[in-house]
Motif scaffolding. Sequence first.
Motif, PDB file in Angstrom:
ATOM      1  N   GLN A 140       0.834  -1.192   0.000  1.00  0.00           N
ATOM      2  CA  GLN A 140       0.000   0.000   0.000  1.00  0.00           C
ATOM      3  C   GLN A 140       0.875   1.250   0.000  1.00  0.00           C
ATOM      4  OE1 GLN A 140      -3.703  -0.512   1.111  1.00  0.00           O
ATOM      5  NE2 GLN A 140      -3.191  -2.544   0.383  1.00  0.00           N
ATOM      6  N   LEU A 169       1.335  -3.363   4.319  1.00  0.00           N
ATOM      7  CA  LEU A 169       1.505  -4.515   3.457  1.00  0.00           C
ATOM      8  C   LEU A 169       0.440  -5.537   3.858  1.00  0.00           C
ATOM      9  CD1 LEU A 169       4.997  -6.115   3.003  1.00  0.00           C
ATOM     10  CD2 LEU A 169       2.970  -7.502   3.304  1.00  0.00           C
ATOM     11  N   ILE A 172      -1.060  -9.134   7.749  1.00  0.00           N
ATOM     12  CA  ILE A 172      -1.367  -7.714   7.922  1.00  0.00           C
ATOM     13  C   ILE A 172      -0.180  -7.031   8.596  1.00  0.00           C
ATOM     14  CG2 ILE A 172      -2.861  -6.039   9.093  1.00  0.00           C
ATOM     15  CD1 ILE A 172      -5.110  -8.103   8.935  1.00  0.00           C
ATOM     16  N   TYR A 173       0.483  -6.190   7.842  1.00  0.00           N
ATOM     17  CA  TYR A 173       1.488  -5.326   8.439  1.00  0.00           C
ATOM     18  C   TYR A 173       1.005  -3.900   8.236  1.00  0.00           C
ATOM     19  CZ  TYR A 173       5.642  -2.535   9.070  1.00  0.00           C
ATOM     20  OH  TYR A 173       6.513  -1.569   9.486  1.00  0.00           O
ATOM     21  N   TYR A 174       0.554  -3.258   9.302  1.00  0.00           N
ATOM     22  CA  TYR A 174       0.027  -1.900   9.202  1.00  0.00           C
ATOM     23  C   TYR A 174       1.136  -0.939   9.599  1.00  0.00           C
ATOM     24  CZ  TYR A 174      -4.714  -0.125   8.295  1.00  0.00           C
ATOM     25  OH  TYR A 174      -5.843   0.390   7.707  1.00  0.00           O
ATOM     26  N   LYS A 218       2.627   2.799  10.828  1.00  0.00           N
ATOM     27  CA  LYS A 218       2.192   3.826  11.781  1.00  0.00           C
ATOM     28  C   LYS A 218       1.299   4.848  11.073  1.00  0.00           C
ATOM     29  CE  LYS A 218       4.061   7.366  14.891  1.00  0.00           C
ATOM     30  NZ  LYS A 218       5.281   7.903  15.511  1.00  0.00           N
ATOM     31  N   LEU A 220      -2.169   3.501  10.588  1.00  0.00           N
ATOM     32  CA  LEU A 220      -2.973   3.443  11.814  1.00  0.00           C
ATOM     33  C   LEU A 220      -3.441   4.845  12.214  1.00  0.00           C
ATOM     34  CD1 LEU A 220      -4.025   1.304  13.844  1.00  0.00           C
ATOM     35  CD2 LEU A 220      -2.274   2.163  15.402  1.00  0.00           C
ATOM     36  N   ASN A 240      -6.300   5.806   9.776  1.00  0.00           N
ATOM     37  CA  ASN A 240      -7.553   5.044   9.777  1.00  0.00           C
ATOM     38  C   ASN A 240      -8.051   4.649  11.163  1.00  0.00           C
ATOM     39  OD1 ASN A 240      -7.745   4.746   6.795  1.00  0.00           O
ATOM     40  ND2 ASN A 240      -5.825   3.629   7.099  1.00  0.00           N
ATOM     41  N   VAL A 297      -6.842   0.123  19.693  1.00  0.00           N
ATOM     42  CA  VAL A 297      -6.381   1.074  18.685  1.00  0.00           C
ATOM     43  C   VAL A 297      -6.124   2.441  19.332  1.00  0.00           C
ATOM     44  CG1 VAL A 297      -7.042   2.306  16.570  1.00  0.00           C
ATOM     45  CG2 VAL A 297      -7.556  -0.139  16.820  1.00  0.00           C
ATOM     46  N   ILE A 321      -5.293   3.370  22.324  1.00  0.00           N
ATOM     47  CA  ILE A 321      -4.094   3.524  23.154  1.00  0.00           C
ATOM     48  C   ILE A 321      -2.875   3.827  22.278  1.00  0.00           C
ATOM     49  CG2 ILE A 321      -3.443   1.070  23.241  1.00  0.00           C
ATOM     50  CD1 ILE A 321      -2.799   1.491  26.218  1.00  0.00           C
ATOM     51  N   ARG A 322      -2.878   3.271  21.073  1.00  0.00           N
ATOM     52  CA  ARG A 322      -1.771   3.549  20.158  1.00  0.00           C
ATOM     53  C   ARG A 322      -1.875   4.975  19.609  1.00  0.00           C
ATOM     54  NH1 ARG A 322      -2.514  -2.148  19.866  1.00  0.00           N
ATOM     55  NH2 ARG A 322      -0.637  -3.335  19.292  1.00  0.00           N
ATOM     56  N   GLN A 325      -0.664   7.359  22.322  1.00  0.00           N
ATOM     57  CA  GLN A 325       0.766   7.263  22.593  1.00  0.00           C
ATOM     58  C   GLN A 325       1.596   7.792  21.422  1.00  0.00           C
ATOM     59  OE1 GLN A 325       0.876   4.947  25.469  1.00  0.00           O
ATOM     60  NE2 GLN A 325       3.057   4.616  25.774  1.00  0.00           N
ATOM     61  N   GLU A 326       1.082   7.551  20.220  1.00  0.00           N
ATOM     62  CA  GLU A 326       1.821   8.016  19.039  1.00  0.00           C
ATOM     63  C   GLU A 326       1.475   9.472  18.718  1.00  0.00           C
ATOM     64  OE1 GLU A 326       4.074   5.920  17.994  1.00  0.00           O
ATOM     65  OE2 GLU A 326       3.308   4.176  19.086  1.00  0.00           O
ATOM     66  N   TYR A 377       0.253  -1.794  24.791  1.00  0.00           N
ATOM     67  CA  TYR A 377      -0.368  -2.174  23.516  1.00  0.00           C
ATOM     68  C   TYR A 377      -0.725  -3.667  23.535  1.00  0.00           C
ATOM     69  CZ  TYR A 377       1.693   2.111  21.390  1.00  0.00           C
ATOM     70  OH  TYR A 377       2.052   3.381  21.073  1.00  0.00           O
ATOM     71  N   ILE A 413      -1.902 -13.308  10.479  1.00  0.00           N
ATOM     72  CA  ILE A 413      -0.642 -12.899  11.095  1.00  0.00           C
ATOM     73  C   ILE A 413      -0.565 -11.378  11.067  1.00  0.00           C
ATOM     74  CG2 ILE A 413       1.873 -13.096  10.968  1.00  0.00           C
ATOM     75  CD1 ILE A 413       1.382 -15.717   9.295  1.00  0.00           C
ATOM     76  N   LEU A 469       1.772  -8.180  11.955  1.00  0.00           N
ATOM     77  CA  LEU A 469       3.190  -7.904  12.178  1.00  0.00           C
ATOM     78  C   LEU A 469       3.416  -6.486  12.691  1.00  0.00           C
ATOM     79  CD1 LEU A 469       4.938  -9.337   8.972  1.00  0.00           C
ATOM     80  CD2 LEU A 469       4.676 -10.439  11.203  1.00  0.00           C
ATOM     81  N   TYR A 502       1.909  -1.645  15.096  1.00  0.00           N
ATOM     82  CA  TYR A 502       0.704  -0.899  14.717  1.00  0.00           C
ATOM     83  C   TYR A 502      -0.395  -1.790  14.152  1.00  0.00           C
ATOM     84  CZ  TYR A 502       4.188   2.632  15.356  1.00  0.00           C
ATOM     85  OH  TYR A 502       5.191   3.391  15.907  1.00  0.00           O
ATOM     86  N   SER A 503      -0.102  -3.079  14.021  1.00  0.00           N
ATOM     87  CA  SER A 503      -1.076  -4.000  13.426  1.00  0.00           C
ATOM     88  C   SER A 503      -1.891  -4.659  14.526  1.00  0.00           C
ATOM     89  CB  SER A 503      -0.339  -5.043  12.587  1.00  0.00           C
ATOM     90  OG  SER A 503       0.591  -4.415  11.738  1.00  0.00           O
TER      91      SER A 503
END
Lengths: 436, 436
Positions: free
Chosen positions: A103, A108, A389-391, A393, A396, A399, A419, A421-422, A425-426, B246, B344, B346, B349-350
């Motif tokens: 993406q 990914l 699923i690799y999202y 930063k 996230l 979305n 979601v 809490i991230r 923090q971010e 998290y 899965i 990864l 942030y996922s």
Amino acid sequence: MRLVSAQDFDLRREVEYGSAEQNEAVRTIVKAVKEEGNAALLRYTERFDSMKLDAAALRVTQEELKAAYALVEPSFVAAISAAAENIRHFHTKQKRNSWMDLQPDGSLLGQIIRPLKRVGVYVPGGKAAYPSSVLMNVIPAQVAGVSEIVMVTPPATGGKAGIDPYILVAAAEAGVHEIYRVGGAQAIAALAYGTETIEPVDKICGPGNIYVALAKREVYGAVDIDSIAGPSEIAVLADDSANPAYVAADLLSQAEHDEMASAILVTPSEMFAKACQAEVARQLAELPRKDIASASIEQYGAIILVNSIEEGIQVINRLAPEHFELIVKEPMGYLGLVENAGAIFLGPYSSEPVGDYYAGPNHIIPTNGTARFSSPVDVDDFIKKSSLIYYSKEALLENGATIIELARREGLEGHARAVEIRLRQEGKAGGNDGNE
Amino acid sequence: MRLVSAQDFDLRREVEYGSAEQNEAVRTIVKAVKEEGNAALLRYTERFDSMKLDAAALRVTQEELKAAYALVEPSFVAAISAAAENIRHFHTKQKRNSWMDLQPDGSLLGQIIRPLKRVGVYVPGGKAAYPSSVLMNVIPAQVAGVSEIVMVTPPATGGKAGIDPYILVAAAEAGVHEIYRVGGAQAIAALAYGTETIEPVDKICGPGNIYVALAKREVYGAVDIDSIAGPSEIAVLADDSANPAYVAADLLSQAEHDEMASAILVTPSEMFAKACQAEVARQLAELPRKDIASASIEQYGAIILVNSIEEGIQVINRLAPEHFELIVKEPMGYLGLVENAGAIFLGPYSSEPVGDYYAGPNHIIPTNGTARFSSPVDVDDFIKKSSLIYYSKEALLENGATIIELARREGLEGHARAVEIRLRQEGKAGGNDGNE
């Protein structure tokens, strides 16, 4: 062979799935093997197969495999090896790769395709031991990449001790070297739960008698199983360009399988229907398995007259036959209309046995109308898929608020907070908190 | 959250598949709807859903669908529409084409991929009505090309008459317009066998209570069904590069689903384990569904200490979890070692809800260790395959004798003769006859 109207005919047969006693017997056997391992496995082998073995004798040795070659004709070895090559060639085309979708926000997504690790193939003893079925179960698993394929088969065949050498040669030609001389429900239980000698598998496939079928159903969930096949069937749609003798022979090749097998002719030509009827009667009289074939034709055979090839295809779609032969002028022109058929044989030279043994596609095909929603055995039956699923930063942060909204809408606050809490923090609080 | 050793821990739970009384009740309902159609369907709807309908009122109207939009927030419409777009994008990548393999002898072999024709999606009522599940069942079927997708859902939700408007909006956004207000075993029977109002389908999917699950099992064979999901589960493998807050939030997002849900942390760091343990306790105290989540953590939660990430992955492979989060430095480097996991996730942030609602992959994923051999719902679940065999005359003349040999070896003379009659007529007798 009777003529019936399309409206009156339904291919579905009520298939017997075992009595309460058979179910109970199978549950007892499965439980015993699960709990006691080899001890129960050997006890049932002695009881049901009249074979007293010790654990060390369960596995067929490499010497026995080699010795089997001396017991079969070299022409058989050549034939089974050529069939194996065709089957492997065809199934290799079904192989798929894992894929990724990258993406623009750095995320990914993907689908990972992996083979099952260990598969067990059941091969019946006696007259139901078909070398061709060994290939049709083993090769798709191999092509999928299954690293351990194990075969089980009863320790006696046709009343004699020892495994049919043709089965052993088919296994060796397919590349299976881990073979155990156990059969019945006890063999299925051993594959599902393992014993001191036999490691458990992830999936069990292959045909068997009612005890084997019930045992597969019993262990399903602990392992995967293949579907339980009903009686075999063929439907031929032919016009008067077809040769009635060929069509009759193809119908009979199905009818000889089993008294519950079904052979149907659909045709727009009454003349052709009559010619086929006569040919079936003529060829049937000379068939070694004529008692079985007659019973099948009598009960489950039919000739259905239709007004056109198109109407014939509608009948086929309703029947959803395991095997469908389309023997008309320009058969390719009708292929797009065929919705439900397990395997489609086109033209005068594609006799069903071509597919049963040799061409390459699998001969384990959905029966009893289930081609409406299921498929021949293939490489897909021996893989598993994982989503990936690799999202990033960025993804996230972009979305997260939408995800939080959907989670809260379903009353799953814990999902929303995972979601949120991230996001906090971010450095970016998302949605309303719900926590205060 | 207790610390346990990897050896002592098994994720598998004994899932209840209904009492004898429940099974009997379901069989009675299914039989009545199969035989009586609408009359039985309406009778059971009155009995179980306290809703007296006539046949004309079974189908949800386009006006009702439109009216639902006025009952939900615009931000929900935007969120569900964005999720639908992502899910559609991901599943579109799974689509496959029919293929052909042209042989030099003029033969043609192939695999035809076709969508199922008609699919029914069950959507539970009350609190278990999840708009996201509507998308996850409907969109893969649409992408597969299923032309008729029908939804059934009970005529009341949470004690009130009428279908949850969020469900209706999710259906409309996904593109489903044929919706019936029926639920329970009677709805499953109507989908399987049809009534005067509801056309039968080829496959039924979607979650439901025990009666729905038993009814699906009862009609299996007449139609296809999806697999029956067990309680949800997550396993997180994290090292001390991960944020304990998290990870704790992700564990709790799973635990809040259901008292039988399972949340497992696997880590090589004792310090991280303790930090997570404390975070779980802290966040749990503030969770709205804390009673459910506490019961889940108590019974099915665990922290497993391992010596290395590699050993952690071995534990994961043994558990074969539905959801697997890998939150370590360089997670991609371990992906090749993961054998068994439904989805899965990864990196930091996922978080699992990203996949539950939004990213695109399906959230219907194998549970209870079955990721060893099964896969998330995808487009493949809504297609069927047919084998295609067009054999040329040259191919049959060339290979006929081999096919005959294999057929005779299996004692199927009718199969041999179906090929032999063609070889004779086309001018080349093959094999030995067996007829004389």
